[in-house]
Scaffold this active site. Structure first.
Site, PDB file in Angstrom:
ATOM      1  N   GLU A 265      47.168  40.813  49.711  1.00 41.05           N
ATOM      2  CA  GLU A 265      46.748  41.067  48.325  1.00 41.05           C
ATOM      3  C   GLU A 265      45.221  40.965  48.327  1.00 41.05           C
ATOM      4  OE1 GLU A 265      48.752  42.091  46.219  1.00 41.05           O
ATOM      5  OE2 GLU A 265      50.716  41.466  46.960  1.00 41.05           O
TER       6      GLU A 265
ATOM      7  N   ASN B 210      40.139  31.381  44.361  1.00 40.91           N
ATOM      8  CA  ASN B 210      40.275  31.419  42.889  1.00 40.91           C
ATOM      9  C   ASN B 210      41.603  30.899  42.368  1.00 40.91           C
ATOM     10  OD1 ASN B 210      41.710  33.599  43.829  1.00 40.91           O
ATOM     11  ND2 ASN B 210      41.051  34.968  42.198  1.00 40.91           N
TER      12      ASN B 210
ATOM     13  N   CYS C  55      41.426  38.848  40.744  1.00 40.50           N
ATOM     14  CA  CYS C  55      41.583  40.179  41.343  1.00 40.50           C
ATOM     15  C   CYS C  55      42.053  41.174  40.294  1.00 40.50           C
ATOM     16  CB  CYS C  55      42.576  40.114  42.483  1.00 40.50           C
ATOM     17  SG  CYS C  55      44.181  39.603  41.933  1.00 40.50           S
ATOM     18  N   THR C  56      42.800  40.689  39.292  1.00 42.73           N
ATOM     19  CA  THR C  56      43.334  41.590  38.255  1.00 42.73           C
ATOM     20  C   THR C  56      42.432  41.632  37.028  1.00 42.73           C
ATOM     21  OG1 THR C  56      44.595  39.694  37.517  1.00 42.73           O
ATOM     22  CG2 THR C  56      45.788  41.336  38.839  1.00 42.73           C
TER      23      THR C  56
HETATM   24  P1  NAP Z   1      37.782  35.726  51.182  1.00 43.35           P
HETATM   25  O1  NAP Z   1      36.368  35.390  51.369  1.00 43.35           O
HETATM   26  O2  NAP Z   1      38.337  36.932  51.792  1.00 43.35           O
HETATM   27  O3  NAP Z   1      38.631  34.433  51.702  1.00 43.35           O
HETATM   28  C1  NAP Z   1      40.026  34.407  51.515  1.00 43.35           C
HETATM   29  C2  NAP Z   1      40.618  33.450  52.549  1.00 43.35           C
HETATM   30  O4  NAP Z   1      40.445  34.009  53.844  1.00 43.35           O
HETATM   31  C3  NAP Z   1      39.923  32.089  52.591  1.00 43.35           C
HETATM   32  O5  NAP Z   1      40.874  31.085  52.919  1.00 43.35           O
HETATM   33  C4  NAP Z   1      38.943  32.272  53.735  1.00 43.35           C
HETATM   34  O6  NAP Z   1      38.563  31.056  54.368  1.00 43.35           O
HETATM   35  C5  NAP Z   1      39.781  33.075  54.695  1.00 43.35           C
HETATM   36  N1  NAP Z   1      39.004  33.816  55.674  1.00 43.35           N
HETATM   37  C6  NAP Z   1      37.718  34.209  55.611  1.00 43.35           C
HETATM   38  N2  NAP Z   1      37.382  34.901  56.721  1.00 43.35           N
HETATM   39  C7  NAP Z   1      38.496  34.938  57.509  1.00 43.35           C
HETATM   40  C8  NAP Z   1      38.826  35.495  58.783  1.00 43.35           C
HETATM   41  N3  NAP Z   1      37.925  36.173  59.503  1.00 43.35           N
HETATM   42  N4  NAP Z   1      40.083  35.329  59.269  1.00 43.35           N
HETATM   43  C9  NAP Z   1      41.010  34.651  58.554  1.00 43.35           C
HETATM   44  N5  NAP Z   1      40.775  34.100  57.343  1.00 43.35           N
HETATM   45  C10 NAP Z   1      39.523  34.244  56.840  1.00 43.35           C
HETATM   46  O7  NAP Z   1      38.164  35.823  49.627  1.00 43.35           O
HETATM   47  P2  NAP Z   1      37.827  34.767  48.471  1.00 43.35           P
HETATM   48  O8  NAP Z   1      36.350  34.762  48.277  1.00 43.35           O
HETATM   49  O9  NAP Z   1      38.505  33.486  48.760  1.00 43.35           O
HETATM   50  O10 NAP Z   1      38.544  35.432  47.211  1.00 43.35           O
HETATM   51  C11 NAP Z   1      37.908  36.467  46.507  1.00 43.35           C
HETATM   52  C12 NAP Z   1      38.431  37.799  46.953  1.00 43.35           C
HETATM   53  O11 NAP Z   1      39.850  37.756  47.088  1.00 43.35           O
HETATM   54  C13 NAP Z   1      38.146  38.898  45.946  1.00 43.35           C
HETATM   55  O12 NAP Z   1      37.874  40.109  46.609  1.00 43.35           O
HETATM   56  C14 NAP Z   1      39.451  39.034  45.174  1.00 43.35           C
HETATM   57  O13 NAP Z   1      39.617  40.317  44.616  1.00 43.35           O
HETATM   58  C15 NAP Z   1      40.454  38.768  46.260  1.00 43.35           C
HETATM   59  N6  NAP Z   1      41.678  38.250  45.670  1.00 43.35           N
HETATM   60  C16 NAP Z   1      42.762  39.094  45.569  1.00 43.35           C
HETATM   61  C17 NAP Z   1      43.921  38.627  44.971  1.00 43.35           C
HETATM   62  C18 NAP Z   1      45.127  39.504  44.834  1.00 43.35           C
HETATM   63  O14 NAP Z   1      46.206  38.959  44.492  1.00 43.35           O
HETATM   64  N7  NAP Z   1      45.040  40.798  45.093  1.00 43.35           N
HETATM   65  C19 NAP Z   1      44.012  37.342  44.473  1.00 43.35           C
HETATM   66  C20 NAP Z   1      42.880  36.527  44.591  1.00 43.35           C
HETATM   67  C21 NAP Z   1      41.713  36.976  45.186  1.00 43.35           C
HETATM   68  P3  NAP Z   1      37.120  30.400  53.932  1.00 43.35           P
HETATM   69  O15 NAP Z   1      37.284  29.990  52.511  1.00 43.35           O
HETATM   70  O16 NAP Z   1      36.970  29.249  54.885  1.00 43.35           O
HETATM   71  O17 NAP Z   1      36.087  31.470  54.113  1.00 43.35           O
HETATM   72  O1  G3P Z   2      43.107  36.877  41.448  1.00 47.98           O
HETATM   73  C1  G3P Z   2      44.318  36.262  41.352  1.00 47.98           C
HETATM   74  C2  G3P Z   2      45.394  37.286  41.104  1.00 47.98           C
HETATM   75  O2  G3P Z   2      46.555  36.911  41.735  1.00 47.98           O
HETATM   76  C3  G3P Z   2      45.539  37.483  39.617  1.00 47.98           C
HETATM   77  O3  G3P Z   2      46.401  36.554  39.056  1.00 47.98           O
HETATM   78  O4  G3P Z   2      47.712  35.781  37.124  1.00 47.98           O
HETATM   79  O5  G3P Z   2      45.227  35.895  36.943  1.00 47.98           O
HETATM   80  O6  G3P Z   2      46.561  38.008  36.985  1.00 47.98           O
HETATM   81  P1  G3P Z   2      46.478  36.550  37.426  1.00 47.98           P
END
Ligand code: NAP
Ligand code: G3P
Length: 483
Positions: A258, A162, A292-293
């Site tokens: 995160e 994202n 995420c936020t």
């Molecule tokens: P995701 O499916 O967990 O993937 C995140 C990253 O991890 C991608 O680069 C993914 O590669 C990689 N990945 C997947 N499986 C892995 C493994 N087994 N080992 C190492 N890396 C692996 O998350 P997303 O769909 O990209 O993002 C959405 C999620 O992220 C939501 O839950 C959101 O809340 C969270 N998020 C949190 C924050 C925060 O700051 N707290 C910010 C943004 C997003 P691939 O793309 O190749 O699968």
């Molecule tokens: O999901 C991305 C997280 O880092 C939130 O960023 O700036 O949209 O609150 P922001």
């Protein structure tokens, strides 16, 4: 500027200063979530190639750590300038690749240039301290501890779909200014944008091997990367499910994580309801809820619930839905699988008696903004993270019920409180089990020098420019013993 990173729409990896194709020619086809049209192909690197990436990174890191920080900082400033010069081109690529609206895409890139500049300057102040022995009982003035911060070594940066530019740079820049080398594993959906960012760092003058990339599905190559013997730090942003898996297998390697969130907006009886409704709608439906936020639940005091729901509903109905290039603000989700999951939560809420106020309409992976009232805690939408444009309103009797429900979540990223009464605001903020509480504002990560952290299933450690630099460096003490 980007002519080297791909050939015939096949995107390469930056390995030890060169853009190279995978030897095994395995590729992953990427199409736009906006309309399914082909965008390009990524390399799926083999384990042997991953070893080459790590060996080059480890070797380059030694010289990079010895590079004066003012020179490291200068390269980051150059990268920020190049990013700014190419912002419009990169924003268009990003918008097509992850279906982000055009304004938010440009804002992500410009914000990243500012992030890199701030990091370049912050890195110049990695001060340490000196400590005399005689401040401890029984010791004389014959020892001085000279404490400095030193890099950890090779940082594995894994970023989410994202924010493929901003949340890659939020790992790369602090790691580099701290003297580490970086291996970026970008999200498969978002990798093309991230590789453009990497070329900008490369063009800014990074020495070969200081920044390398590994593309390939995380589910296939992820474990090998995370458990590699040359990893010194893992900086991960993504889902809680993957984050928990990484923390299980990473053993002694320090991590910064995160993860997911279920941020609550708590609305008290004296809140400015117009202001609250504005923040709730932009917070919940920005980038189609894929933040995420994002506001992922509203906990509103019964007395003002009817009025608030009406104000939120009228704003939701005005949201522009459609493709980014048509000015859509609520755009197609990253995949049909994501849309299926969101629809599942919508159906569950309907089956259990939630009141549908707006939405429950879908066209492929485009889910129309959906608002539920009278959501109860037996419904999945009350607890699960949809990562889509659906918002549950939960009515509560009083402040303590709001706090109870808020804290029962497995997540603890951020929360918002809307009230004019600062005593109530600080009372609630003190009780909430989250990383950050916003008073009279939607949850958000920015400004990027603020500490940003999740607790419980929302993460480990603190991100935010100085905090990220500190997380990716360590203390080293040299004790001078004076005879
Ligand atoms: P995701 O499916 O967990 O993937 C995140 C990253 O991890 C991608 O680069 C993914 O590669 C990689 N990945 C997947 N499986 C892995 C493994 N087994 N080992 C190492 N890396 C692996 O998350 P997303 O769909 O990209 O993002 C959405 C999620 O992220 C939501 O839950 C959101 O809340 C969270 N998020 C949190 C924050 C925060 O700051 N707290 C910010 C943004 C997003 P691939 O793309 O190749 O699968
Ligand atoms: O999901 C991305 C997280 O880092 C939130 O960023 O700036 O949209 O609150 P922001």
């Amino acid at each position: 500027m980007f002519e080297n990173i791909s050939q015939n729409n096949v995107y390469k990896n930056l390995i030890n200063g060169k853009w190279v194709e995978a030897k095994n020619k395995n590729t992953i086809e990427i199409s736009s979530p906006v309309d399914g049209k082909f965008i390009g192909k990524l390399q799926a690197l083999s384990k042997e190639e991953v070893d080459e990436v790590f060996e080059g990174s480890r070797k380059a890191q030694k010289a990079w750590a010895d590079t004066p920080v003012n020179e490291r900082s200068k390269i980051l400033h150059k990268a920020a300038d190049l990013l700014e010069e190419n912002a419009k081109e990169l924003a268009k690529i990003l918008s097509r690749e992850i279906s982000k609206d055009l304004d938010s895409s440009l804002s992500e890139v410009v914000r990243t240039a500012d992030f890199i500049r701030f990091t370049a300057d912050e890195g110049m102040h990695l001060e340490g301290e000196t400590i005399g022995s005689d401040s401890f009982p029984g010791f004389k003035k014959n020892k001085v501890s000279l404490v400095t911060r030193v890099p950890l070594g090779v940082v594995l940066a894994i970023s989410p779909f994202n924010y493929p530019v901003n949340l890659s740079a939020s790992k790369i820049a602090p790691a580099l200014v701290g003297g580490n080398s970086v291996i970026l594993k970008p999200p498969t959906n978002g990798a093309i944008s991230a590789l453009h960012l990497v070329e900008i760092f490369n063009a800014a003058g990074l020495p070969a091997g200081v920044l390398n990339t590994v593309t390939g599905r995380g589910s296939e190559i992820g474990d090998y990367l995370v458990t590699h013997k040359l990893v010194n730090f893992i900086n991960f942003t993504g889902s809680t499910e993957v984050g928990k898996h990484i923390s299980e297998i990473s053993k002694m390697v320090p991590v910064l994580m995160e993860l997911g969130g279920k941020d609550a907006a708590i609305i008290l009886e004296d809140a400015d309801l117009e202001e609250a409704a504005d923040n709730i709608v932009s917070g919940a439906y920005g980038y189609s809820g894929q933040r995420c936020t994002a506001v992922k639940r509203v906990l509103v005091l019964d007395k003002v619930a009817d009025k608030l729901t009406a104000l939120v509903s009228e704003r939701v109905k005005k949201l522009k839905v459609g493709k980014p290039e048509d000015g859509g603000k609520v755009t197609p989700l990253i995949s049909n699988k994501s849309a299926d999951y969101v629809q599942e939560l919508i159906n569950d809420a309907l089956d259990k008696g939630a009141k549908l106020v707006v939405g429950n309409k879908r066209e492929g992976n485009l889910v129309y903004p959906t608002l539920f009232d009278h959501v109860t805690t037996d419904m999945r939408i009350a607890w699960e993270e949809p990562f889509g444009p659906v918002l549950p309103i939960i009515r509560v009797r009083d402040i303590d019920e709001a706090i109870k429900i808020a804290n029962e979540s497995e997540y603890g990223l951020q929360a918002s409180i809307f009230t004019k009464n600062m005593d109530d605001a600080f009372y609630i903020a003190g009780k909430l089990e989250v990383g950050t509480v916003q008073i009279n504002n939607k949850p958000e990560r920015g400004p990027d020098h603020f500490p940003f952290q999740g607790v419980k299933s929302s993460g480990i450690g603190s991100q935010g420019i100085r905090y990220s630099i500190e997380a990716m460096t360590r203390l080293k003490a040299i004790v001078l013993n004076i005879k």
